[in-house]
Structure formats: C-alpha cells, structure tokens
Enzyme design. Structure first.
Site, PDB file in Angstrom:
ATOM      1  NE  ARG A 191      70.965  54.802   0.229  1.00  0.00           N
ATOM      2  CZ  ARG A 191      69.926  54.928   1.056  1.00  0.00           C
ATOM      3  NH1 ARG A 191      69.802  56.002   1.790  1.00  0.00           N
ATOM      4  NH2 ARG A 191      69.017  53.974   1.142  1.00  0.00           N
ATOM      5  CB  CYS A 210      70.224  51.318   7.245  1.00  0.00           C
ATOM      6  SG  CYS A 210      70.872  50.176   6.031  1.00  0.00           S
ATOM      7  CG  ASN A 226      65.271  50.621   0.672  1.00  0.00           C
ATOM      8  OD1 ASN A 226      64.327  50.596   1.442  1.00  0.00           O
ATOM      9  ND2 ASN A 226      66.178  51.570   0.697  1.00  0.00           N
ATOM     10  CG  ASP A 227      68.830  46.564  -2.803  1.00  0.00           C
ATOM     11  OD1 ASP A 227      68.182  46.644  -3.865  1.00  0.00           O
ATOM     12  OD2 ASP A 227      69.815  47.277  -2.560  1.00  0.00           O
ATOM     13  CD  GLU A 256      72.039  45.741   0.268  1.00  0.00           C
ATOM     14  OE1 GLU A 256      71.169  46.622   0.183  1.00  0.00           O
ATOM     15  OE2 GLU A 256      73.224  45.959  -0.033  1.00  0.00           O
ATOM     16  CG  HIS A 306      66.181  65.213 -10.473  1.00  0.00           C
ATOM     17  ND1 HIS A 306      67.170  64.966  -9.565  1.00  0.00           N
ATOM     18  CD2 HIS A 306      66.575  64.658 -11.625  1.00  0.00           C
ATOM     19  CE1 HIS A 306      68.134  64.298 -10.149  1.00  0.00           C
ATOM     20  NE2 HIS A 306      67.804  64.087 -11.404  1.00  0.00           N
ATOM     21  NE  ARG A 357      75.427  51.539   0.721  1.00  0.00           N
ATOM     22  CZ  ARG A 357      74.166  51.628   0.300  1.00  0.00           C
ATOM     23  NH1 ARG A 357      73.283  50.753   0.713  1.00  0.00           N
ATOM     24  NH2 ARG A 357      73.798  52.592  -0.502  1.00  0.00           N
ATOM     25  NE  ARG A 402      65.855  50.246  -4.364  1.00  0.00           N
ATOM     26  CZ  ARG A 402      66.843  50.468  -3.510  1.00  0.00           C
ATOM     27  NH1 ARG A 402      67.646  49.475  -3.156  1.00  0.00           N
ATOM     28  NH2 ARG A 402      67.038  51.649  -2.975  1.00  0.00           N
TER      29      ARG A 402
HETATM   30  C1  PEP Z   1      68.556  49.094   1.101  1.00  0.00           C
HETATM   31  O1  PEP Z   1      68.707  48.382   0.112  1.00  0.00           O
HETATM   32  O2  PEP Z   1      67.596  48.984   1.890  1.00  0.00           O
HETATM   33  C2  PEP Z   1      69.542  50.161   1.419  1.00  0.00           C
HETATM   34  C3  PEP Z   1      69.543  50.771   2.584  1.00  0.00           C
HETATM   35  O3  PEP Z   1      70.416  50.532   0.464  1.00  0.00           O
HETATM   36  P1  PEP Z   1      70.029  51.327  -0.885  1.00  0.00           P
HETATM   37  O4  PEP Z   1      68.623  51.835  -0.735  1.00  0.00           O
HETATM   38  O5  PEP Z   1      71.047  52.390  -1.022  1.00  0.00           O
HETATM   39  O6  PEP Z   1      70.152  50.238  -1.915  1.00  0.00           O
HETATM   40 MG    MG Z   2      70.581  48.365  -0.978  1.00  0.00          MG
END
Ligand code: PEP
Ligand code: MG
Length: 543
Positions: A296, A502, A454-455, A431, A188, A332, A465
């Site tokens: 999100r 994104c 990210n995913d 993703e 945090h 989303r 991650r």
């Molecule tokens: C991602 O996975 O890149 C993404 C944008 O979604 P989140 O980070 O919320 O999983």
């Molecule tokens: Mg994601």
C-alpha cells in the site's frame, strides 16, 4: 465466574493476574496565579520535558512496533508544537491569571471536542491524541510520576481505553494481553496489539472495569473476543488446553515453511503478503510468503509532511524489491482519499468521501503527482521483479488514460537513458462492482487483476467499511460479492491473465475452497496469516 464479551482484535489465549491500568490522572482545579510570566515559564519547561519523553517513546516504539506505528508519536510532538494549541494555553494563562494545569486542561478539552465533532474518522481519532498530550503536560506540571500500570510481573492489562503512547510505554515482556472497555478495531491500540501479536479484546463495556477490581485471575480469549473473570476450574482447564493447542498449532505451522501451497489434488496457488511499510518485509520473509501481493504505497505519503519526492520513493521501492531478492513485488499506486487523508493534498471535505475524489481519480486529474510515482516505480523496477497495480478502477477509459501516462513516463525515461525493466506486469484492482461487471472489457487491457474485497464489499453491499454500527448488515460472505469475484476470475482466465485477491477476505479460510474452485491464482494476506492459509490449502481436495 463472570464472562464478558467484546471484540477480539488479536487472537490467542492469555491467563493471568489483572493489572488495572492506572492513568494516575490528576484532578485539575482552577487555581489563580500571581506571577503570569513565571507561570508561562513553568508551562514551557513542562512542554520541553514532554517533548523529550515523546522522543524516548518514539525510539522505544521504533524497535517494538516499527516505523509506521511509531509515527504516531511524531504526530504527538507536532501537536504539542501546534501554534493554535500553544496560543490557546498561553492566552488562558495571560488573560485569566490561572495555573498552567488549568490552561492545558481547558485547551485539551476544547481541542478534543473539536476533533471529535469533525465529520472525518481520521480527525476523530486525533481527539484521543490531543487528550494524551494534554495529560502528559498536566502530569509534568504536577510533577506526578508518570502513572501507567505498575506491572512488576506478567499480567493482563485492563483499561477503559489505551492511548497509543500508553500502549507503547508498557513493558511488553510483562504484558500477557490487553482488555479495554472502549475502542474500535481500527484504533491505534488494536493496530499495535496486532503488530505486537498480543491477545486483545476491546469494547467490553464499563462493567468489565468494575468486575476486574478484586479479581484474582482472568482469562482472555482474543480470538473469541471473550474474557473470563475469576474463571472456574473447568474453564481454566478448557482454556489451558486451547492455549496448548494454539502453541502446538504454531509449531506445526512453522514446519510448513519452505513447503508448497498445493492442494491434495495438485492445485497450486500463490500465497503472498500485504504490507504498508518497508518495515513489514521482515515479517513477510519470516512467514515464508511467496512475494508481496499488495504494497500500500500511500503509506509513504501518509508518513510524510509533504509530497515524497521521486528520489525518496525510488529508494523505498528499490529497498523492497532488493529485500525480496527476485520474488514478485506488486506495488499499488497512491490510494488516498476517503479514510486515508493527507493534509498537503488539500483534498477538502466531501459529503461522501468513499464515493468521492480518491485514488486513481486524484492521479488522473493531477498527472504531475502520478508521474512522479510512476517514474520512481519504473526506475526501481531495474532492481527486482516488479508489478504495478492501480486502485479504484471503474471504467475502460480510466485504464486507457493510465496506459497513456505510463507510456509517456517510459518515453521520458528512455530519452534520459534511465534503465527500467521491460517485463513489469501492470494490473488493476477489482474493488468496485463496475470493474467486476465489465471485467471482460478490462482484462484484455492489463496483465492481471487483484480483487480488493474490502472496498468491493463496501460498494456492493452499500456498507461503509468505517462504520462499526452496521457490522451486522455487512455480510462478508454475501453471495453478491462472491459472484462478482467469480465473474472477474472467469473473465481474467478467458483472456489469459491471472487473478489474485488482496482484500481481508483472502485470509478467510472458510472461503479458500470456493476461491480455489473459482481458479483464483494468488491470495495475498497479512504476513501472520500466510502459514495458516498454506495449511488450509494443503488439506483441501478439490476432486
Ligand atoms: C481492498 O479494498 O480490499 C484493498 C485491498 O485495499 P484497501 O484496504 O487498502 O482499500
Ligand atoms: Mg481498497
């Protein structure tokens, strides 16, 4: 001069005096009490005072760091009121005839250990929170002043770690930077530092705490993740130059407001922003993003104690759409599970939550939940320019099922004479490697793709991650990930649809040229990155 490296979680240079964070911890001894009833009353009074303090901190946090971040203090209040926690304290006072301080300390330790041992990152983080509320109670019981850092003049706060309440309680106008010995980039404190835009370096190790003890001056380089203790003249000069350069750069970037995102050869790209809450819209507008590329929406669920109703969701989506005044807003649908746990969903424990029952998988098995969100989104669509995207797609049949449910929702709304826009774009997130590989089959079914790097990185490289231990194995520029994005871009364009990115990689300016060469149409980044990315784009020449 001593140079110590850690992890930079918020960029910028700060030069100043050290203010070592003094928690004012009280040593608790096991003290016997004669009057157990009186002791219980003492505890209740300390609890009431703590509740009042948390209300004050919440109000302060609301103004300084926004509703989503302030929420943690509501959680603290809930924890303070938790039956198991309170029963344990009262039980120890009654059965052992000991002081409230001791009962709170023992209970706090037990609960903190219990949370830390859980196999769940979210619950692990609650360990620090329960310690935080227990310390607050003990301080109130001991009638000690609140501890904290005695910051009378602007200084750099150095601490072992900072609890969220400690971070928010500091007078921000006097905090030049944060340095902590421990902590993770998802803590945090790191999130709050980024929201407040204060340079921060975490995880320097304990040597920092000793080294800053008699230091006259320190320098924090938040971008490089380095601190200099009692820097020599040459370093001071270098860092001052860097600081001036940063300030000039910010001024220059500000001049890019209102300018186009266009390369020297005339290639255009949309630069949008990612948000997690309605409160982030101000930053989107100030940084001149072209729209919202990822809202999100699961944060609406994470912030609630029960399923948010259709009406609550409708109001939130409508507000975002109206505030963006006709600019595109891509919302989303619910992406919970894995690291984003919501108690009232009763998802249960899984061995591999990131590979488990999450996101669209929940929505397709519990369409009654999905439909509430879709109805709210469609109703809100009448108030702006809405796009909807679906997370964690792996197959054609998932998209078929989604479209069937969407059609049912539209039919219901039409039957009830409820207005909705007939030009909502429907897209999917790319993703998972599966979605990228079959993107030729998915593209004809939707209006756009949005790559969640990210995913996509986590699933392509088999790198959790959430696990900072394997950072060195998680090459965010891995050719496998980039080729999957390229494949999805080709399949999108072959089928006449657009594609955006994104995930966090969208803000990585060392990749902007490669992304533009792939034909990426939109990059969606956190609001603070918009102008920097615009600058990179405007200096590129793809000829
Ligand atoms: C991602 O996975 O890149 C993404 C944008 O979604 P989140 O980070 O919320 O999983
Ligand atoms: Mg994601």
């Amino acid at each position: 001069m001593i140079k110590i490296s850690g992890k930079g979680v918020c960029g910028g240079i700060a030069i100043g005096k050290v203010s070592k964070f003094d928690r004012g911890d009280v040593k608790v001894k096991r003290a016997h009490v004669e009057d157990v009833e009186k002791e219980k009353k003492r505890y209740e009074a300390a609890k009431a005072a703590a509740e009042q303090e948390l209300d004050e901190i919440y109000k302060k946090a609301l103004v300084e760091v926004g509703e989503a971040n302030a929420q943690i203090f509501e959680i603290h209040k809930m924890m303070l009121d938790d039956d198991d926690y309170n029963d344990s304290i009262i039980n120890i006072i009654e059965t052992q005839a000991v002081s409230s301080e001791y009962a709170v300390a023992v209970t706090g330790d037990n609960f903190a250990q219990m949370f830390a041992a859980m196999d769940d990152a979210y619950m692990n983080a609650r360990s620090a929170d329960v310690k935080d509320i227990s310390n607050r109670l003990i301080k109130n019981l001991s009638k000690e002043s609140g501890g904290g850092s005695d910051v009378n003049e602007a200084a750099i706060i150095c601490a072992d770690d900072l609890a969220p309440s400690e971070t928010v309680s500091l007078d921000k106008s006097k905090v030049l930077a944060f340095v902590t010995a421990y902590g993770s980039s998802n803590s945090h404190t790191a999130i709050l530092a980024r929201t407040m835009n204060i340079p921060a370096v975490i995880g320097t190790g304990e040597e920092m705490l000793k080294a800053v003890d008699n230091a006259e001056l320190i320098i924090v380089d938040g971008k490089a993740g380095v601190i200099y203790i009692d820097p020599d003249d040459k370093t001071i000069e270098e860092m001052r130059e860097k600081q001036n350069a940063d300030a000039k750069r910010r001024e220059l970037l500000d001049q890019l407001k209102g300018k186009e995102n266009v390369t020297l050869d005339g290639t255009k790209v949309n630069i949008f922003s990612n948000i997690g809450s309605i409160n982030d819209i101000g930053a989107v507008l100030t940084n001149d993003a072209g729209g919202i590329g990822l809202f999100r929406s699961e944060f609406l669920y994470l912030e609630s104690e029960d399923f948010p109703t259709e009406e609550e969701q409708f109001r939130a989506y409508k507000r975002v759409l109206e505030s963006m005044a006709g600019k595109k807003v891509i919302i989303r649908t619910l992406d919970i599970g894995a690291d984003k746990q919501v108690d009232y969903f009763g998802l249960g424990k899984e061995d591999n939550p990131a590979l488990g029952y999450r996101a669209i998988r929940i929505c397709l098995t519990q369409p009654e939940i999905f439909k509430v969100q879709l109805r709210a989104l469609y109703r809100a669509s009448a108030y702006g320019n809405l796009g909807i995207m679906f997370p964690m797609i792996t197959s054609v049949s998932e998209v078929e099922k989604i479209m069937k449910i969407v059609d049912e929702v539209k039919a219901e709304l039409s039957e009830q004479d409820i207005m909705y826009s007939d030009s909502i774009e429907l897209g999917i997130m790319i993703e998972t490697p599966a979605a990228a590989i079959i993107s030729d089959m998915l593209a004809p079914m939707v209006d756009f793709f949005s790559v969640g790097t990210n995913d996509l990185t986590q699933y392509t490289l088999a790198c959790d991650r959430q696990n900072s231990k394997i950072d060195d194995f998680c090459d965010t520029h891995h050719e496998a990930v980039l080729r999957l994005i390229e494949l999805a871009a080709k399949n999108a364009h072959d089928n006449g649809i657009w594609i955006g990115i994104c995930g966090e990689l969208a803000a990585d300016t060392t990749l902007t040229e490669r992304f533009l060469r792939m034909g990426i149409d939109e990059l969606s980044v956190s609001p603070g990155h918009v102008l920097n990315l615009r600058n990179t784009v405007r200096n590129l020449d793809l000829r």
